[in-house]
Design a protein around this motif. Structure first.
Motif, PDB file in Angstrom:
ATOM      1  N   LEU A 128       0.877  -1.173   0.000  1.00 50.39           N
ATOM      2  CA  LEU A 128       0.000   0.000   0.000  1.00 50.39           C
ATOM      3  C   LEU A 128       0.912   1.221   0.000  1.00 50.39           C
ATOM      4  O   LEU A 128       1.613   1.468   0.971  1.00 50.39           O
ATOM      5  N   LYS A 144       5.621   0.211  19.246  1.00 51.22           N
ATOM      6  CA  LYS A 144       5.648  -1.087  18.570  1.00 51.22           C
ATOM      7  C   LYS A 144       6.250  -2.195  19.412  1.00 51.22           C
ATOM      8  O   LYS A 144       5.625  -3.211  19.655  1.00 51.22           O
ATOM      9  N   ASP A 199      -2.740  -3.034  -2.820  1.00 48.12           N
ATOM     10  CA  ASP A 199      -3.941  -2.978  -1.989  1.00 48.12           C
ATOM     11  C   ASP A 199      -4.526  -1.564  -1.995  1.00 48.12           C
ATOM     12  O   ASP A 199      -4.674  -0.940  -0.957  1.00 48.12           O
ATOM     13  N   ALA A 240       6.583  -4.968   1.589  1.00 47.97           N
ATOM     14  CA  ALA A 240       7.159  -4.269   0.448  1.00 47.97           C
ATOM     15  C   ALA A 240       8.081  -3.138   0.863  1.00 47.97           C
ATOM     16  O   ALA A 240       8.681  -2.486   0.033  1.00 47.97           O
ATOM     17  N   ASP A 241       8.213  -2.904   2.168  1.00 49.82           N
ATOM     18  CA  ASP A 241       8.872  -1.670   2.610  1.00 49.82           C
ATOM     19  C   ASP A 241      10.363  -1.822   2.840  1.00 49.82           C
ATOM     20  O   ASP A 241      11.003  -0.932   3.395  1.00 49.82           O
ATOM     21  N   SER A 283       4.658   3.642   8.268  1.00 51.67           N
ATOM     22  CA  SER A 283       3.955   2.410   8.632  1.00 51.67           C
ATOM     23  C   SER A 283       2.454   2.573   8.382  1.00 51.67           C
ATOM     24  O   SER A 283       1.902   3.647   8.572  1.00 51.67           O
ATOM     25  N   LYS A 284       1.809   1.491   7.959  1.00 50.41           N
ATOM     26  CA  LYS A 284       0.385   1.548   7.654  1.00 50.41           C
ATOM     27  C   LYS A 284      -0.473   1.108   8.841  1.00 50.41           C
ATOM     28  O   LYS A 284      -1.692   1.114   8.769  1.00 50.41           O
ATOM     29  N   GLU A 308       3.867   2.082  -1.633  1.00 48.31           N
ATOM     30  CA  GLU A 308       5.281   1.794  -1.369  1.00 48.31           C
ATOM     31  C   GLU A 308       6.125   2.066  -2.607  1.00 48.31           C
ATOM     32  O   GLU A 308       7.055   1.331  -2.927  1.00 48.31           O
TER      33      GLU A 308
HETATM   34  N1  UDP Z   1      -0.060  -3.178   3.646  1.00 49.22           N
HETATM   35  C1  UDP Z   1      -1.076  -3.509   2.762  1.00 49.22           C
HETATM   36  N2  UDP Z   1      -2.347  -3.105   3.045  1.00 49.22           N
HETATM   37  C2  UDP Z   1      -2.660  -2.399   4.165  1.00 49.22           C
HETATM   38  C3  UDP Z   1      -1.616  -2.096   5.070  1.00 49.22           C
HETATM   39  C4  UDP Z   1      -0.338  -2.502   4.786  1.00 49.22           C
HETATM   40  O1  UDP Z   1      -0.841  -4.163   1.743  1.00 49.22           O
HETATM   41  O2  UDP Z   1      -3.826  -2.057   4.366  1.00 49.22           O
HETATM   42  C5  UDP Z   1       1.318  -3.630   3.363  1.00 49.22           C
HETATM   43  C6  UDP Z   1       2.373  -2.543   3.451  1.00 49.22           C
HETATM   44  O3  UDP Z   1       2.483  -1.812   2.233  1.00 49.22           O
HETATM   45  C7  UDP Z   1       3.614  -3.334   3.737  1.00 49.22           C
HETATM   46  C8  UDP Z   1       3.084  -4.469   4.622  1.00 49.22           C
HETATM   47  O4  UDP Z   1       1.679  -4.552   4.362  1.00 49.22           O
HETATM   48  O5  UDP Z   1       4.166  -3.891   2.559  1.00 49.22           O
HETATM   49  C9  UDP Z   1       3.349  -4.223   6.087  1.00 49.22           C
HETATM   50  O6  UDP Z   1       2.887  -2.941   6.460  1.00 49.22           O
HETATM   51  P1  UDP Z   1       3.768  -1.939   7.341  1.00 49.22           P
HETATM   52  O7  UDP Z   1       5.191  -1.951   6.909  1.00 49.22           O
HETATM   53  O8  UDP Z   1       3.087  -0.624   7.327  1.00 49.22           O
HETATM   54  O9  UDP Z   1       3.632  -2.593   8.776  1.00 49.22           O
HETATM   55  P2  UDP Z   1       4.719  -2.571   9.947  1.00 49.22           P
HETATM   56  O10 UDP Z   1       6.045  -2.957   9.353  1.00 49.22           O
HETATM   57  O11 UDP Z   1       4.716  -1.183  10.457  1.00 49.22           O
HETATM   58  O12 UDP Z   1       4.227  -3.579  10.917  1.00 49.22           O
END
Ligand code: UDP
Ligand code: MG
Length: 317
Positions: A10, A131, A41, A93-94, A205-206, A12
């Protein structure tokens, strides 16, 4: 095909090209045949056009694009249906996860014969207060409730046998509990591998801290569904019967003591409703009956919706 690599994303745009190049390099070096499924997404940035451009040069790339943001679980679900590799690897993807872990994860599933190998961000590079600490509590609760002993349920980097992802139904926010869903479906050979982790190089972060509240609620659902999902009457019926019986016995006792008052002692003025137990008894009987009806309705719903696809079977013909 050795590997399907599934990447939900989402917004990225900045990391996609580097991510794919590193995946391609590492798979080439290890001589693994692979496909990459990018699931967009509902991004509103340039992510999808970057995927389209990458696809022009790289036939291993496939994409799924959602018309709006359905969530990570739905994104994984869509790609699980399409994936063709013997081993399925999911990663974020991040660039917080390292594509360089792929060959070892692949080996662990293929040679080690694990159903799931889950990444464990032993040394994390995220905010401590929002976190790391809530995440420790969350993982502790998840371990206790599910009986699946992983340190890091939330890690995006995981490897699965193909059969596992084809047998589970990931919905809502259940992506955190895929190992639990798998264990409930009979895939109990689950292990974890400490993986490298780094701070997010691009974007934000999402998920916020609300994820932990949702995560706990999902955990309760999962516990309930895994225990009583197939037989709701055993839960509602037992609770309902217990309440009804307590209520009924209390009412009986009230009634008998009233009769004794009237016929044995000739006391007429004591109203049943003056006794608090009267109301407790009444409430218990009503709630008990409602729970019972709830159980019946649950059974009826199951009966009409019974889905054969949840059976995970092997055949020898
Ligand atoms: N992501 C997604 N849909 C969403 C939220 C997140 O596809 O509604 C993807 C986001 O792009 C990333 C992965 O899920 O590739 C993990 O999200 P994020 O890095 O924000 O989570 P964190 O690492 O903070 O736990
Ligand atoms: Mg991340």
């Amino acid at each position: 095909m050795n590997l399907s690599i599934i990447i939900p994303l989402l917004n990225e745009q900045d990391s996609l090209e580097e991510l794919f190049n590193r995946i391609a390099a590492v798979c080439k070096a290890s001589k693994l045949s692979y496909e990459v499924w990018f699931v967009d997404d509902g991004s509103t940035d340039l992510s999808w056009s970057i995927i389209e451009n990458l696809k022009l040069q790289n036939p291993q790339i496939h994409g799924i694009r959602f018309s709006k943001n359905y969530g990570k679980s739905q994104a994984l679900h869509a790609a699980f249906e399409k994936a063709n590799g013997d081993v399925i690897i999911t990663m974020d993807a991040d660039l917080q996860d390292f594509p360089e872990e792929i060959p070892e994860l692949y080996e662990m599933v293929k040679v080690g014969n694990y159903d799931i190998v889950s990444g464990w961000k032993k040394k994390r590079f995220d905010n401590v207060m929002t976190k790391n600490i809530p995440s420790k509590l969350f993982n502790l609760a998840a371990r206790k409730v599910s009986g699946v002993s992983l340190h890091d349920f939330n890690c995006g980097l995981k490897a699965y046998k193909k059969q596992v992802v084809k047998s589970i139904d990931v919905y809502g926010d259940m992506h955190r509990y895929i190992p639990v869903l798998a264990a409930n479906a009979g895939f109990r050979n689950i292990t974890e591998k400490p993986v490298q982790h780094q701070a997010r190089p691009y974007g934000t972060s999402k998920f916020g801290t609300e994820r932990f509240i949702r995560g706990f609620l999902d955990l309760i659902t999962l516990w309930f569904v895994s225990r009583f999902g197939g037989r709701p009457m055993h839960f509602f019926g037992a609770a309902g019967t217990l309440m009804f019986v307590i209520g009924f016995l209390s009412a009986l006792w009230l009634g008998i003591s009233k009769l004794i008052d009237v016929y044995a002692y000739k006391i007429y003025g004591n109203l049943l409703a003056n006794n608090p137990w009267f109301f407790i008894a009444l409430t218990m009987m009503i709630l008990g009956s409602l729970l019972f009806v709830g159980g019946f309705l649950g059974e009826l719903i199951i009966r009409t919706n019974r889905e054969q696809k949840n059976y995970h079977i092997e055949e020898l013909i």
